[in-house]
Design a protein around this motif. Sequence first.
Motif, PDB file in Angstrom:
ATOM      1  N   MET A 405       0.822  -1.204   0.000  1.00 20.84           N
ATOM      2  CA  MET A 405       0.000   0.000   0.000  1.00 20.84           C
ATOM      3  C   MET A 405       0.859   1.259   0.000  1.00 20.84           C
ATOM      4  N   LYS A 406       1.854   1.304   0.876  1.00 24.94           N
ATOM      5  CA  LYS A 406       2.690   2.504   0.959  1.00 24.94           C
ATOM      6  C   LYS A 406       3.589   2.638  -0.267  1.00 24.94           C
ATOM      7  N   ALA A 407       4.085   1.526  -0.798  1.00 21.06           N
ATOM      8  CA  ALA A 407       4.944   1.583  -1.978  1.00 21.06           C
ATOM      9  C   ALA A 407       4.189   2.160  -3.175  1.00 21.06           C
ATOM     10  N   GLN A 408       2.938   1.737  -3.378  1.00 23.79           N
ATOM     11  CA  GLN A 408       2.151   2.272  -4.480  1.00 23.79           C
ATOM     12  C   GLN A 408       1.877   3.760  -4.282  1.00 23.79           C
ATOM     13  N   GLU A 433      25.479   6.677  -7.768  1.00 26.22           N
ATOM     14  CA  GLU A 433      25.441   8.045  -7.241  1.00 26.22           C
ATOM     15  C   GLU A 433      24.068   8.316  -6.658  1.00 26.22           C
ATOM     16  N   PRO A 434      23.979   8.578  -5.344  1.00 26.17           N
ATOM     17  CA  PRO A 434      22.680   8.813  -4.720  1.00 26.17           C
ATOM     18  C   PRO A 434      21.976  10.001  -5.350  1.00 26.17           C
ATOM     19  N   LYS A 435      20.642   9.881  -5.475  1.00 29.67           N
ATOM     20  CA  LYS A 435      19.832  10.946  -6.032  1.00 29.67           C
ATOM     21  C   LYS A 435      18.862  11.458  -4.973  1.00 29.67           C
ATOM     22  N   ASP A 436      18.401  12.667  -5.212  1.00 28.95           N
ATOM     23  CA  ASP A 436      17.411  13.254  -4.319  1.00 28.95           C
ATOM     24  C   ASP A 436      16.068  12.569  -4.557  1.00 28.95           C
ATOM     25  N   VAL A 437      15.463  12.043  -3.466  1.00 29.69           N
ATOM     26  CA  VAL A 437      14.214  11.310  -3.613  1.00 29.69           C
ATOM     27  C   VAL A 437      13.010  12.230  -3.687  1.00 29.69           C
ATOM     28  N   SER A 438      13.174  13.497  -3.395  1.00 33.04           N
ATOM     29  CA  SER A 438      12.044  14.425  -3.468  1.00 33.04           C
ATOM     30  C   SER A 438      11.714  14.729  -4.919  1.00 33.04           C
ATOM     31  N   THR A 439      10.420  15.002  -5.188  1.00 31.96           N
ATOM     32  CA  THR A 439       9.949  15.214  -6.549  1.00 31.96           C
ATOM     33  C   THR A 439       9.450  16.630  -6.792  1.00 31.96           C
ATOM     34  N   GLY A 440       9.298  17.408  -5.760  1.00 36.08           N
ATOM     35  CA  GLY A 440       8.745  18.746  -5.906  1.00 36.08           C
ATOM     36  C   GLY A 440       7.236  18.771  -5.864  1.00 36.08           C
ATOM     37  N   PHE A 441       6.555  17.611  -5.915  1.00 32.91           N
ATOM     38  CA  PHE A 441       5.104  17.526  -5.839  1.00 32.91           C
ATOM     39  C   PHE A 441       4.703  17.152  -4.419  1.00 32.91           C
ATOM     40  N   ARG A 442       3.685  17.803  -3.924  1.00 31.15           N
ATOM     41  CA  ARG A 442       3.185  17.529  -2.587  1.00 31.15           C
ATOM     42  C   ARG A 442       1.714  17.137  -2.692  1.00 31.15           C
ATOM     43  N   TYR A 443       1.442  15.865  -2.467  1.00 27.64           N
ATOM     44  CA  TYR A 443       0.084  15.358  -2.551  1.00 27.64           C
ATOM     45  C   TYR A 443      -0.362  14.852  -1.184  1.00 27.64           C
ATOM     46  N   ARG A 444      -1.666  14.820  -0.993  1.00 27.91           N
ATOM     47  CA  ARG A 444      -2.224  14.130   0.165  1.00 27.91           C
ATOM     48  C   ARG A 444      -2.158  12.635  -0.096  1.00 27.91           C
ATOM     49  N   MET A 445      -1.720  11.886   0.908  1.00 29.73           N
ATOM     50  CA  MET A 445      -1.543  10.448   0.732  1.00 29.73           C
ATOM     51  C   MET A 445      -2.212   9.705   1.886  1.00 29.73           C
ATOM     52  N   TYR A 493       9.318  -0.963   5.926  1.00 30.48           N
ATOM     53  CA  TYR A 493       8.055  -0.286   5.598  1.00 30.48           C
ATOM     54  C   TYR A 493       8.143   1.208   5.929  1.00 30.48           C
ATOM     55  N   LEU A 494       8.637   1.540   7.118  1.00 28.91           N
ATOM     56  CA  LEU A 494       8.689   2.940   7.542  1.00 28.91           C
ATOM     57  C   LEU A 494       9.602   3.775   6.650  1.00 28.91           C
ATOM     58  N   LEU A 495      10.662   3.166   6.102  1.00 25.83           N
ATOM     59  CA  LEU A 495      11.667   3.919   5.351  1.00 25.83           C
ATOM     60  C   LEU A 495      11.399   3.965   3.851  1.00 25.83           C
ATOM     61  N   ILE A 496      10.245   3.479   3.412  1.00 29.16           N
ATOM     62  CA  ILE A 496       9.914   3.549   1.981  1.00 29.16           C
ATOM     63  C   ILE A 496       9.889   5.010   1.534  1.00 29.16           C
ATOM     64  N   SER A 503      15.133   0.654  -1.036  1.00 30.33           N
ATOM     65  CA  SER A 503      14.656  -0.623  -1.567  1.00 30.33           C
ATOM     66  C   SER A 503      15.598  -1.780  -1.236  1.00 30.33           C
ATOM     67  N   ILE A 504      16.864  -1.487  -0.946  1.00 32.34           N
ATOM     68  CA  ILE A 504      17.793  -2.562  -0.563  1.00 32.34           C
ATOM     69  C   ILE A 504      17.396  -3.143   0.784  1.00 32.34           C
ATOM     70  N   LEU A 505      17.196  -2.261   1.752  1.00 32.10           N
ATOM     71  CA  LEU A 505      16.742  -2.719   3.072  1.00 32.10           C
ATOM     72  C   LEU A 505      15.389  -3.400   2.964  1.00 32.10           C
ATOM     73  N   LEU A 506      14.515  -2.839   2.163  1.00 32.02           N
ATOM     74  CA  LEU A 506      13.192  -3.429   1.985  1.00 32.02           C
ATOM     75  C   LEU A 506      13.289  -4.805   1.348  1.00 32.02           C
ATOM     76  N   GLY A 507      14.172  -4.950   0.350  1.00 31.62           N
ATOM     77  CA  GLY A 507      14.329  -6.244  -0.308  1.00 31.62           C
ATOM     78  C   GLY A 507      14.851  -7.314   0.624  1.00 31.62           C
TER      79      GLY A 507
END
Length: 537
Positions: A405-408, A433-445, A493-496, A503-507
Amino acid sequence: MIKNGKFFLPPSKDGSDFKELFKQLAAAGAGRPLGNDGFPAGPWTPDLLAEAISQIDSNRIGVDLRTVQLWFQENDKGISTANIRWLARVFGCDDPAATSEWQIELSAAQSRLTAKRRYSKKAGSIVALGAPDLERTATADDEPEPPAELTQDTDGQGPSRRISLASRSEALFSRGSPLNLPASVFAGATALGFLSYITGIHNATYSRADGLVKQVGFLWAPNWTFVFMVLLPLFFAFVIELLVFWKYEGRLKLVAQGDRMESDEAWARNVEASSYTFWAVFLICVLFAGLFQWIGVSLIPLIKGGGNYAIDWGKLAIVRPEVISLPMQIVFTGLAYLYMCLCFYLFFVGLILLHTLVHDLWKIGEESKDRPGVDYQYEVYKVSPRVMRGIFRCTVLGILIAICMKAQSSYLTSTGENIAAWLVSDMSSALSEPKDVSTGFRYRMPTHYTSLLIAISTCVVFLYGSIRLGAESRFHLPLWKMSAVVALLFAGYLLIGAFAGFSILLGIGVLLAIYGLIDPGFGRWRASELGNNQSVS
């Protein structure tokens, strides 16, 4: 006769049933302390007898006054096997030999009362007595009837039985074929999948404001496909397996005399005790997670053409009306949310039943201490590992459901083109090379919140089972392994979406969880059981 300063009567062994025997002893004041004049202090009253039983040192639970009142009343109620022990202590005047004699006599008297009730049912005498007596004999011995179960009709035709949500919900898990519930959930998900093909939203994309083309098809959403086609059916299958084992095998090994009818009645009473919990969960799932969430997240944005929610298959008509029309989208989302809220109500019912099972096992284990003649504690320690294995499997599946649910939900706000490519990209970015995970979009989830409730609820049940059933020293290592897997999976789950490479820890957590589903004891419990069997043989 006097024993330990109390008035003692030896067992008469005249073939009386429990009601007849108890009436004589209560009137004579058997087991009451002697007065100052050396004579019995008088007959027992419900208040005095309940207080005397509750004051027994080894009786940690006590006895309910209403239960004792039922012994004094003219009804078909008997006495439970647990309370036979305490009543024998009272009538035996705390003398070990006399207590043992009275325990045998009270058990035999209760058996005679049970036989009379069964004979009266077969003879059809219950019909002449009317429906109220039928309901009374259907309830458990030694316990007051649940007030919510019966209601008097105003037309004088006798009482009618109200719908018991708790018992009806429990029956879905414990009665009929074990395939019924998992197959029904799978069939519902399959039907929604076919409808998505018919409406054309099974495999659909849309172009976001930043130019990114995202896959938002129904079949690409793991929280609607993988959850309801795989994880929830497996969860229900494991709950059913564990519940059926406990009701029809495990519990009968632990209760005194192993009476199937009394065991079923006691379990039904335990389930009915959580009636308010069932209703609360039903209202939350149907009204809030179902109706209100559908109106706020889907219906209003579809009608008004906006809302601060990420576009998914449920809002595709807003950006791509040529794929699916607005009325069709409203109908499809309404059916999907109705199916979803009912499935998650059953999911929480499974958690409630697991909690009830653990509490019932723990309570029987506490009552079986110092029970003469049989090593009941050894039987408890044999049943506990199987119960914990089943609870661990259900906990893992519950957290996996929350992860889907949280991944989707996180994917819809990410820069990934589809959820698989998003996870692979995150894993590769951590290795390069690590990338910024933020997208600039802020949605209600809102899915983040509902998934958190599911993850926490499953972990609470596992924690409760570990505390209640994990006291035996040889269970510590397997429980620590299980707890470590649950903690790792919950952390994943918390760190998704929290950082690049989550995803490494999740895997890793998911791989360990899959292994735990296959071998929940991680090899340790089975080896311990085999070693223990060899040591006692």
